[in-house]
Design a protein around this motif. Structure first.
Motif, PDB file in Angstrom:
ATOM      1  N   ILE A  72       0.843  -1.197   0.000  1.00  0.00           N
ATOM      2  CA  ILE A  72       0.000   0.000   0.000  1.00  0.00           C
ATOM      3  C   ILE A  72       0.874   1.241   0.000  1.00  0.00           C
ATOM      4  N   ARG A  73       0.449   2.249  -0.758  1.00  0.00           N
ATOM      5  CA  ARG A  73       1.023   3.583  -0.614  1.00  0.00           C
ATOM      6  C   ARG A  73      -0.045   4.487  -0.007  1.00  0.00           C
ATOM      7  N   ALA A  74       0.258   5.030   1.165  1.00  0.00           N
ATOM      8  CA  ALA A  74      -0.673   5.935   1.840  1.00  0.00           C
ATOM      9  C   ALA A  74      -0.129   7.352   1.747  1.00  0.00           C
ATOM     10  N   ARG A  75      -1.011   8.295   1.544  1.00  0.00           N
ATOM     11  CA  ARG A  75      -0.609   9.700   1.488  1.00  0.00           C
ATOM     12  C   ARG A  75      -0.919  10.365   2.834  1.00  0.00           C
ATOM     13  N   MET A  76       0.055  11.094   3.337  1.00  0.00           N
ATOM     14  CA  MET A  76      -0.108  11.778   4.613  1.00  0.00           C
ATOM     15  C   MET A  76       0.010  13.280   4.355  1.00  0.00           C
ATOM     16  N   SER A  77      -1.099  13.974   4.438  1.00  0.00           N
ATOM     17  CA  SER A  77      -1.123  15.409   4.164  1.00  0.00           C
ATOM     18  C   SER A  77      -1.166  16.184   5.471  1.00  0.00           C
ATOM     19  N   TYR A  78      -1.300  17.490   5.359  1.00  0.00           N
ATOM     20  CA  TYR A  78      -1.399  18.323   6.552  1.00  0.00           C
ATOM     21  C   TYR A  78      -2.691  17.987   7.311  1.00  0.00           C
TER      22      TYR A  78
END
Length: 319
Positions: A173-179
């Motif tokens: 999995i690639r998870a995106r972590m934003s502000y």
């Protein structure tokens, strides 16, 4: 190895998720993706700008699971031996001895993995696929469970080396972590959450618990109609004019295993169409390559998400 009952395992998984959410505020989806990767026997890639909690999540996972943990800060001057280990000649024994590198652990945090060269990135390929490494013609098994949590800055940032397709395909999995949103960030400031809170984490699972839960995930039922549904999505990626590279067979298997893990975390013994639909983008987005002809206002690294969302919405959900 004692195997926890289904109810006990589900309760421990829930406790683990709650523990991680107290550290990573306002990022429940990312926390869930991390747990899916763990119980589906995969590896996790977290992408985001510096300072949003990517490294903290890696530390928190290892502490909550009470397993061996190593962190490697990837830099442009690193060598494969800095990760795998090196053979050193012993004048006492009159022979070469292998000094194991940080990869010999249960949870390896590969911090800013795309700041090192492709040669060093490739040192992880065998480990992530076969749970072993080969040095000087000899293979060494890795501990079980073995999990790589890698963080990377967006590819548009300076000083990054984009991971090749073969490396990306190794991540479940690639998870995106934003502000964080304003409410979550306020909680962080008020609670003084962050690195200091990691010391307060108490282990919820041990290595044997994780292995037993991974076996339970394998037993989650997947109806044949859901397999057909997943394969239709995969086929659309291979036929799409917006993608020059579709999802590989490994990607199909990763979606299957991820859906089983998602059902397990929800306390179910069977998968639903929603499991596959929710996971299609985080499991597939980093495995496909967007065609140069595709026009979008999004950053290049986010275009695959957009294409995949359209594909998933175009495939009828089984009833």
């Amino acid at each position: 190895m004692s195997t926890p009952t289904t109810s006990t395992a589900a309760a421990k998984a829930t406790k683990l998720e709650q523990t991680l959410r107290t550290i990573i505020r306002g990022k429940d989806e990312v926390v869930r993706m991390a747990l899916v990767a763990i119980f589906a026997r995969g590896h996790l890639l977290i992408e985001g700008v510096p300072g949003v909690g990517k490294t903290t999540l890696g530390h928190a996972v290892a502490r909550a699971m009470d397993v061996n943990f190593q962190r490697v800060q990837f830099t442009s001057d690193m060598l494969p031996s800095d990760v795998l280990g090196i053979s050193v000649y012993s004048t006492v024994e009159q022979k070469f001895e292998f000094k194991r590198g940080p990869i010999f652990t249960n949870v390896l945090l590969a911090d800013e993995i795309n700041r090192t060269t492709p040669k060093t990135q490739s040192a992880l390929l065998e480990a992530m696929n076969e749970n072993q490494v080969t040095v000087d013609g000899r293979s060494y098994g890795l501990p079980d469970p073995f999990l790589v949590i890698a963080t990377q800055n967006p590819v548009e940032h300076h000083g990054t080396y984009p991971l090749p397709e073969s490396q990306m395909d190794r991540f479940l999995i690639r998870a995106r972590m934003s502000y964080p949103d304003a409410t979550a960030e306020r909680e962080v400031l008020r609670a003084k959450a962050g690195a200091a809170r990691l010391e307060d984490i108490r282990s919820v699972l041990n290595g044997n618990d994780v292995l037993a839960m991974q076996e339970e995930v394998k037993a989650v039922r997947v109806d044949e109609s859901l397999v057909d549904y997943a394969l239709r999505i995969v086929q659309r990626t291979r036929e799409s004019q917006h993608l020059s590279l579709g999802v590989s067979p490994r990607g199909s298997l990763m979606l299957y295993r991820s859906a089983q893990a998602m059902a397990f975390l929800d306390g179910r013994t069977f998968c639903t169409p929603e499991d596959f639909k929710l996971l299609a983008v985080p499991v597939f987005a980093h495995r496909v390559v967007v065609s140069a002809r595709y026009s979008s206002t999004l950053r290049k690294s986010e275009q695959s998400d957009e294409v995949l969302r359209d594909i998933v919405e175009s495939v009828p959900v089984p009833v």
